[in-house]
Scaffold this motif. Structure first.
Motif, PDB file in Angstrom:
ATOM      1  N   VAL A  32      -1.663 -13.377  -5.656  1.00 15.37           N
ATOM      2  CA  VAL A  32      -1.741 -14.476  -6.514  1.00 15.37           C
ATOM      3  C   VAL A  32      -1.373 -15.701  -5.679  1.00 15.37           C
ATOM      4  CG1 VAL A  32      -0.498 -15.665  -8.427  1.00 15.37           C
ATOM      5  CG2 VAL A  32      -1.030 -13.362  -8.786  1.00 15.37           C
ATOM      6  N   TRP A  33      -0.398 -15.723  -4.966  1.00 10.46           N
ATOM      7  CA  TRP A  33      -0.028 -16.759  -3.830  1.00 10.46           C
ATOM      8  C   TRP A  33      -1.034 -16.986  -3.140  1.00 10.46           C
ATOM      9  CZ3 TRP A  33       3.740 -20.052  -3.301  1.00 10.46           C
ATOM     10  CH2 TRP A  33       4.026 -20.697  -2.155  1.00 10.46           C
ATOM     11  N   GLU A  34      -1.984 -16.041  -2.637  1.00  9.41           N
ATOM     12  CA  GLU A  34      -2.879 -16.393  -1.532  1.00  9.41           C
ATOM     13  C   GLU A  34      -4.279 -16.949  -2.527  1.00  9.41           C
ATOM     14  OE1 GLU A  34      -5.002 -16.695   1.818  1.00  9.41           O
ATOM     15  OE2 GLU A  34      -2.897 -16.021   1.543  1.00  9.41           O
ATOM     16  N   VAL A  35      -4.403 -16.583  -3.773  1.00 10.87           N
ATOM     17  CA  VAL A  35      -5.348 -17.460  -4.599  1.00 10.87           C
ATOM     18  C   VAL A  35      -5.067 -18.812  -5.042  1.00 10.87           C
ATOM     19  CG1 VAL A  35      -6.531 -17.361  -6.760  1.00 10.87           C
ATOM     20  CG2 VAL A  35      -6.357 -15.161  -5.356  1.00 10.87           C
ATOM     21  N   MET A  36      -3.916 -19.112  -5.096  1.00 13.90           N
ATOM     22  CA  MET A  36      -3.546 -20.190  -5.465  1.00 13.90           C
ATOM     23  C   MET A  36      -3.226 -21.106  -4.370  1.00 13.90           C
ATOM     24  SD  MET A  36      -0.598 -19.562  -8.540  1.00 13.90           S
ATOM     25  CE  MET A  36      -0.381 -21.257  -8.918  1.00 13.90           C
ATOM     26  N   THR A  37      -3.241 -20.714  -3.194  1.00 13.93           N
ATOM     27  CA  THR A  37      -3.191 -21.774  -1.915  1.00 13.93           C
ATOM     28  C   THR A  37      -4.381 -22.100  -1.465  1.00 13.93           C
ATOM     29  OG1 THR A  37      -2.458 -19.989  -0.573  1.00 13.93           O
ATOM     30  CG2 THR A  37      -0.759 -21.039  -1.581  1.00 13.93           C
ATOM     31  N   PRO A  79       6.548  -2.137  -5.577  1.00 18.66           N
ATOM     32  CA  PRO A  79       5.452  -2.172  -4.651  1.00 18.66           C
ATOM     33  C   PRO A  79       4.113  -2.933  -4.876  1.00 18.66           C
ATOM     34  CG  PRO A  79       6.524  -0.145  -4.196  1.00 18.66           C
ATOM     35  CD  PRO A  79       6.953  -0.575  -5.616  1.00 18.66           C
ATOM     36  N   PHE A  80       3.761  -2.436  -5.895  1.00 20.07           N
ATOM     37  CA  PHE A  80       2.493  -3.125  -6.446  1.00 20.07           C
ATOM     38  C   PHE A  80       2.547  -4.675  -7.052  1.00 20.07           C
ATOM     39  CE2 PHE A  80       1.870   1.482  -7.172  1.00 20.07           C
ATOM     40  CZ  PHE A  80       0.889   1.710  -6.116  1.00 20.07           C
ATOM     41  N   GLU A  81       3.929  -4.843  -7.725  1.00 22.92           N
ATOM     42  CA  GLU A  81       4.039  -6.061  -8.221  1.00 22.92           C
ATOM     43  C   GLU A  81       4.356  -6.926  -6.962  1.00 22.92           C
ATOM     44  OE1 GLU A  81       6.893  -6.888 -11.139  1.00 22.92           O
ATOM     45  OE2 GLU A  81       6.565  -5.048 -12.287  1.00 22.92           O
ATOM     46  N   ILE A  82       4.806  -6.663  -5.756  1.00 22.68           N
ATOM     47  CA  ILE A  82       4.968  -7.297  -4.773  1.00 22.68           C
ATOM     48  C   ILE A  82       3.628  -7.856  -4.121  1.00 22.68           C
ATOM     49  CG2 ILE A  82       5.762  -7.430  -2.148  1.00 22.68           C
ATOM     50  CD1 ILE A  82       8.259  -5.882  -3.045  1.00 22.68           C
ATOM     51  N   LEU A  83       2.777  -6.796  -4.376  1.00 23.58           N
ATOM     52  CA  LEU A  83       1.348  -6.991  -3.694  1.00 23.58           C
ATOM     53  C   LEU A  83       0.427  -7.907  -4.577  1.00 23.58           C
ATOM     54  CD1 LEU A  83      -0.950  -6.118  -1.626  1.00 23.58           C
ATOM     55  CD2 LEU A  83      -1.560  -4.496  -3.190  1.00 23.58           C
ATOM     56  N   GLU A  84       0.671  -7.764  -5.790  1.00 27.60           N
ATOM     57  CA  GLU A  84       0.075  -8.680  -6.740  1.00 27.60           C
ATOM     58  C   GLU A  84       0.643  -9.997  -6.730  1.00 27.60           C
ATOM     59  OE1 GLU A  84      -0.594  -9.131 -11.662  1.00 27.60           O
ATOM     60  OE2 GLU A  84       0.854  -8.143 -10.888  1.00 27.60           O
ATOM     61  N   GLY A  85       1.892 -10.390  -6.574  1.00 26.21           N
ATOM     62  CA  GLY A  85       2.571 -11.677  -6.282  1.00 26.21           C
ATOM     63  C   GLY A  85       1.814 -12.550  -4.944  1.00 26.21           C
ATOM     64  N   LEU A  86       1.533 -11.262  -4.082  1.00 20.01           N
ATOM     65  CA  LEU A  86       1.030 -12.000  -2.630  1.00 20.01           C
ATOM     66  C   LEU A  86      -0.275 -12.400  -2.802  1.00 20.01           C
ATOM     67  CD1 LEU A  86       2.681  -9.347  -0.192  1.00 20.01           C
ATOM     68  CD2 LEU A  86       2.977 -11.925  -0.288  1.00 20.01           C
ATOM     69  N   GLY A  94       5.364 -10.092 -22.361  1.00 19.03           N
ATOM     70  CA  GLY A  94       5.245 -11.289 -21.222  1.00 19.03           C
ATOM     71  C   GLY A  94       4.093 -10.642 -20.205  1.00 19.03           C
ATOM     72  N   PHE A  95       3.165  -9.937 -20.506  1.00 20.08           N
ATOM     73  CA  PHE A  95       2.030  -9.395 -19.558  1.00 20.08           C
ATOM     74  C   PHE A  95       3.146  -8.543 -18.374  1.00 20.08           C
ATOM     75  CE2 PHE A  95       0.445 -12.955 -21.511  1.00 20.08           C
ATOM     76  CZ  PHE A  95      -0.831 -12.419 -21.951  1.00 20.08           C
ATOM     77  N   HIS A  96       4.318  -8.288 -18.642  1.00 18.78           N
ATOM     78  CA  HIS A  96       5.050  -7.299 -17.445  1.00 18.78           C
ATOM     79  C   HIS A  96       5.305  -5.968 -18.013  1.00 18.78           C
ATOM     80  CE1 HIS A  96       5.560 -10.719 -15.004  1.00 18.78           C
ATOM     81  NE2 HIS A  96       5.798 -11.379 -15.763  1.00 18.78           N
ATOM     82  N   LEU A  97       5.853  -5.031 -17.442  1.00 20.14           N
ATOM     83  CA  LEU A  97       5.907  -3.782 -17.745  1.00 20.14           C
ATOM     84  C   LEU A  97       7.504  -3.916 -18.018  1.00 20.14           C
ATOM     85  CD1 LEU A  97       4.394  -1.571 -14.844  1.00 20.14           C
ATOM     86  CD2 LEU A  97       3.827  -1.787 -17.265  1.00 20.14           C
TER      87      LEU A  97
END
Length: 116
Positions: A111-116, A102-109, A89-92
């Motif tokens: 993605v959140w920024e792009v979507m808002t 830590p990189f997954e948290i950064l990626e989530g942030l 599912g595109f996850h490790l």
């Protein structure tokens, strides 16, 4: 009583709902395209470098320009890489996610920024 009050919100909710579904589908398609591109590029690099190294060490008489082995190996690795990403599912896997948290948290942030 409240039926007429809420009726005015139906078109707005439907519009936003359809937009959210469309964005989710587009995001998922982009994940598929990115996974396919990453797999193809990584497989090609792996196949080429493997043949170059085998040629340097004398295991092969031909280099990557004279043989198709690098393409065969590269596309095989690319297919395995794409299927791996699709299967997870595109996850490790969990054990690797511990180290990349830590990189997954950064990626989530991001993605959140792009979507808002």
């Amino acid at each position: 009583m409240g039926n007429e009050e809420h009726r005015k919100w139906i078109p707005i909710i439907l519009q936003w709902g359809c937009k959210m579904i469309g964005i989710s589908i587009a995001w998922w398609i982009q994940k598929l395209l990115s996974a396919a591109h990453s797999a193809a590029r990584g497989g090609k690099m792996f196949g080429t470098q493997l043949v170059i190294e085998a040629h340097k060490r004398g295991y092969m008489k031909k280099g990557p320009e004279e043989s198709n082995i690098d393409e065969i190996v590269g596309w095989s690795i690319a297919a395995l890489g794409f299927l791996w990403q699709l299967a997870y599912g595109f996850h490790l896997p969990f054990i690797l996610r511990i180290f990349t948290f830590p990189f997954e948290i950064l990626e989530g942030l991001i993605v959140w920024e792009v979507m808002t």
